[in-house]
Design a protein around this motif. Structure first.
Motif, PDB file in Angstrom:
ATOM      1  N   TYR A  71       7.986-136.907  14.696  1.00 28.66           N
ATOM      2  CA  TYR A  71       8.690-135.841  15.591  1.00 28.66           C
ATOM      3  C   TYR A  71       7.770-136.215  17.095  1.00 28.66           C
ATOM      4  CZ  TYR A  71      10.823-133.593  11.809  1.00 28.66           C
ATOM      5  OH  TYR A  71      11.249-133.177  10.835  1.00 28.66           O
ATOM      6  N   THR A  72       8.406-135.721  18.038  1.00 25.59           N
ATOM      7  CA  THR A  72       7.859-135.797  19.501  1.00 25.59           C
ATOM      8  C   THR A  72       7.834-134.491  20.007  1.00 25.59           C
ATOM      9  OG1 THR A  72       7.449-137.015  21.454  1.00 25.59           O
ATOM     10  CG2 THR A  72       9.740-136.603  20.591  1.00 25.59           C
ATOM     11  N   PRO A  73       6.830-134.034  20.840  1.00 25.97           N
ATOM     12  CA  PRO A  73       7.002-132.659  21.415  1.00 25.97           C
ATOM     13  C   PRO A  73       7.950-132.677  22.933  1.00 25.97           C
ATOM     14  CG  PRO A  73       4.802-133.554  21.935  1.00 25.97           C
ATOM     15  CD  PRO A  73       5.530-134.476  20.794  1.00 25.97           C
ATOM     16  N   GLY A  94       2.463-136.631  16.350  1.00 24.92           N
ATOM     17  CA  GLY A  94       3.471-135.829  15.904  1.00 24.92           C
ATOM     18  C   GLY A  94       3.213-134.910  14.886  1.00 24.92           C
ATOM     19  N   GLY A 109       2.515-131.539  15.414  1.00 26.55           N
ATOM     20  CA  GLY A 109       3.244-130.339  15.783  1.00 26.55           C
ATOM     21  C   GLY A 109       2.214-129.214  15.994  1.00 26.55           C
ATOM     22  N   VAL A 144       3.060-127.094  19.122  1.00 21.28           N
ATOM     23  CA  VAL A 144       4.419-126.369  18.946  1.00 21.28           C
ATOM     24  C   VAL A 144       3.959-125.251  18.303  1.00 21.28           C
ATOM     25  CG1 VAL A 144       6.588-126.259  17.711  1.00 21.28           C
ATOM     26  CG2 VAL A 144       5.878-128.606  18.877  1.00 21.28           C
ATOM     27  N   SER A 177       8.990-127.709  21.653  1.00 20.62           N
ATOM     28  CA  SER A 177       9.536-127.903  20.575  1.00 20.62           C
ATOM     29  C   SER A 177       9.500-129.168  20.096  1.00 20.62           C
ATOM     30  CB  SER A 177      11.154-127.555  20.680  1.00 20.62           C
ATOM     31  OG  SER A 177      11.681-128.367  21.829  1.00 20.62           O
ATOM     32  N   LYS A 178       9.757-129.555  18.874  1.00 23.49           N
ATOM     33  CA  LYS A 178       9.576-130.802  18.276  1.00 23.49           C
ATOM     34  C   LYS A 178      11.223-131.536  18.281  1.00 23.49           C
ATOM     35  CE  LYS A 178       8.144-129.994  13.968  1.00 23.49           C
ATOM     36  NZ  LYS A 178       7.657-129.888  12.628  1.00 23.49           N
ATOM     37  N   GLU A 213      13.279-135.080  16.770  1.00 20.96           N
ATOM     38  CA  GLU A 213      13.016-135.891  15.688  1.00 20.96           C
ATOM     39  C   GLU A 213      12.929-137.512  16.440  1.00 20.96           C
ATOM     40  OE1 GLU A 213      14.489-137.229  11.351  1.00 20.96           O
ATOM     41  OE2 GLU A 213      15.287-135.468  12.198  1.00 20.96           O
TER      42      GLU A 213
END
Length: 73
Positions: free
Chosen positions: A13-15, A54, A56, A59, A68-69, A71
């Motif tokens: 995941y990336t913010p 990633g 989170g 977040v 938000s995360k 994908e």
């Protein structure tokens, strides 16, 4: 040798920051265990992709939920 220099190579995941909601509290910057944020000239947090794994945490800690995360594909 043995040190990963680009965390983006393996994260899931990336913010994503919605700057219209950001209040510049810098909670993301303070809580990030990977120093994946810096502050721009206007006081906004700027995401540094190569440092992020990633997790989170940014977040979860954002008080106004402007992060938000997303994908990774």
């Amino acid at each position: 040798p043995g040190v990963v220099k680009d965390m983006a190579a393996w994260r899931t995941y990336t913010p994503v920051i919605d700057y219209s909601k950001c209040i510049k509290c810098m909670t993301c910057w303070m809580n990030c265990p990977d120093s994946a944020y810096k502050v721009d000239k206007k006081g906004f947090p700027v995401f540094i992709s190569v440092n992020c794994k990633g997790c989170g945490i940014c977040v979860e800690h954002c008080p106004v939920k402007c992060i938000s995360k997303k994908e990774m594909k």
